[in-house]
Design a protein around this motif. Structure first.
Motif, short mmCIF file in Angstrom:
data_model
loop_
_atom_site.label_atom_id
_atom_site.label_comp_id
_atom_site.label_asym_id
_atom_site.label_seq_id
_atom_site.Cartn_x
_atom_site.Cartn_y
_atom_site.Cartn_z
N PHE A 108 0.82 -1.21 0.00
CA PHE A 108 0.00 0.00 0.00
C PHE A 108 0.86 1.27 0.00
N ILE A 139 -7.87 -1.19 -4.13
CA ILE A 139 -7.48 -0.64 -2.83
C ILE A 139 -6.80 0.71 -3.01
N HIS A 140 -5.86 0.78 -3.95
CA HIS A 140 -5.10 2.01 -4.17
C HIS A 140 -6.00 3.14 -4.68
N GLY A 143 -10.04 2.36 -2.23
CA GLY A 143 -10.12 1.85 -0.86
C GLY A 143 -10.67 0.45 -0.73
N SER A 148 -11.72 2.37 3.66
CA SER A 148 -10.57 3.21 3.32
C SER A 148 -10.90 4.05 2.09
N GLY A 150 -8.39 4.89 0.03
CA GLY A 150 -7.33 4.65 -0.94
C GLY A 150 -6.50 5.89 -1.16
N TYR A 249 2.73 1.12 5.84
CA TYR A 249 1.91 -0.10 5.74
C TYR A 249 1.54 -0.70 7.09
N ARG A 275 -1.82 -2.74 7.96
CA ARG A 275 -3.10 -2.10 7.66
C ARG A 275 -3.99 -3.05 6.86
N GLU A 277 -5.51 -2.31 4.30
CA GLU A 277 -5.22 -2.09 2.87
C GLU A 277 -4.13 -3.01 2.36
#
Length: 330
Positions: A108, A139-140, A143, A148, A150, A249, A275, A277
């Protein structure tokens, strides 16, 4: 310098009793043949019965002997490896050349993160094959539906395919977790990593790092602190404390510190809980405790060095003078 005098030469040239002129006391000097080593011929002939043996002086310094021994830095890493194995961890290994996907994206780290710049990373001209990246991309960018936001923007798979010399052994542990998403997992890696650093007394472009992860049901941040304290205690550091830290991370994150007489509190690594993520894209549903430390920094403290470069130079004098007992009791 020592030289025999003329009077001494005269004594040696005669085989009968003479008067010593150098002693100044008029003492008689008798030349007697002494045996310094008993041989089979002397025993068989019986000459030893009448012979005079030279006394053995235990105060005379003997010749210095330099036995073969393991390099001090290697001994330290072997000690760390034994501690991890004793604590129930499994040792893992990985490739030196890693894709940016495993080295950065899977952890992440945004694709415009400063750590990816040429000043910190050795990039290769080659590209790597990467696994299904859809979950990491989601995710990036948005989220991934785990609460999240992202990083936003557009995640580029071509950037993720760029190969690098690994900048940390976390690239090895995250891939191991992706391949083993079910608990329990207790793994560690001691290996070399590479970063674009100017060489001086405290920095080198390649160095060793110890990485450890624990993934299991119900493990907590307190478990992480307990593991770290136990590890550093086994390494001989009696006083250990933790202060808050930041890493891309892990959250929460800490930096372990140990007390060194004459130096005070010294930071020896970073740690935290991965995390969501990081873990969610690989189907990891349970907490992951993770930490890493620079082995060379710990070696400098243990060996009393002020220059990191000595660990990698073939200085025979230093290698001979460093006793094996420097790690006794550690």
């Amino acid at each position: 310098r020592y030289e025999i005098t003329d009077a001494g030469k005269q004594v040696l040239s005669q085989s009968k009793e003479i008067i010593s002129k150098t002693a100044g006391y008029g003492a008689a000097v008798t030349l007697v043949k002494e045996i310094s080593q008993l041989t089979p011929d002397i025993i068989k002939s019986g000459a030893w019965r009448e012979a005079r043996f030279r006394p053995y002086n235990v105060r005379v310094p003997g010749e210095t002997i330099y036995p073969g021994k393991i390099h001090p830095y290697r001994r330290l890493m072997d000690r760390m490896r034994r501690i991890m194995l004793e604590m129930g961890f499994t040792e893992i290994k990985g490739e030196i050349i890693q894709s940016s996907f495993w080295n950065f994206d899977a952890l992440f780290q945004p694709q415009d993160h400063p750590a990816r710049e040429m000043q910190d990373t050795f990039y290769l001209s080659t590209k790597a094959e990467i696994p299904d990246y859809r979950a990491v991309k989601e995710i990036h960018e948005r989220g991934g539906g785990i609460g999240s936001t992202g990083w936003g923007g557009v995640w580029d798979p071509e950037i993720a395919r760029q190969e690098v010399l690994r900048t940390h052994t976390t690239a090895i542990t995250i891939k191991y977790l992706a391949d083993n998403p079910q608990p329990p997992v207790k793994a560690f890696c001691i290996d070399r990593v590479y970063r674009r650093e100017a060489i001086d007394a405290t920095h080198t472009p390649e160095f060793e790092q110890l990485e450890g992860v624990v993934m299991d049901r119900g493990v907590t941040f307190s478990n992480l602190l307990g593991i770290l304290k136990e590890f550093y205690s086994k390494m001989g550091f009696e006083e250990v404390r933790f202060r808050p830290g930041y890493f891309p991370y892990t959250e929460p994150s800490v930096e372990p510190e140990v007390w060194i007489d004459g130096l005070g509190w010294v930071e020896l690594g970073g740690a935290g809980v991965f995390r969501r993520e990081v873990t969610a894209p690989f189907g990891i549903e349970h907490p992951v405790l993770a930490w890493g430390l620079g082995v060379s920094r710990l070696a400098m403290l243990r060996l009393g060095l002020k220059d990191l470069r000595l660990l990698y130079q073939p200085d025979i004098g230093w290698l001979r003078d460093t006793p094996v007992s420097v790690f006794r009791g550690v």
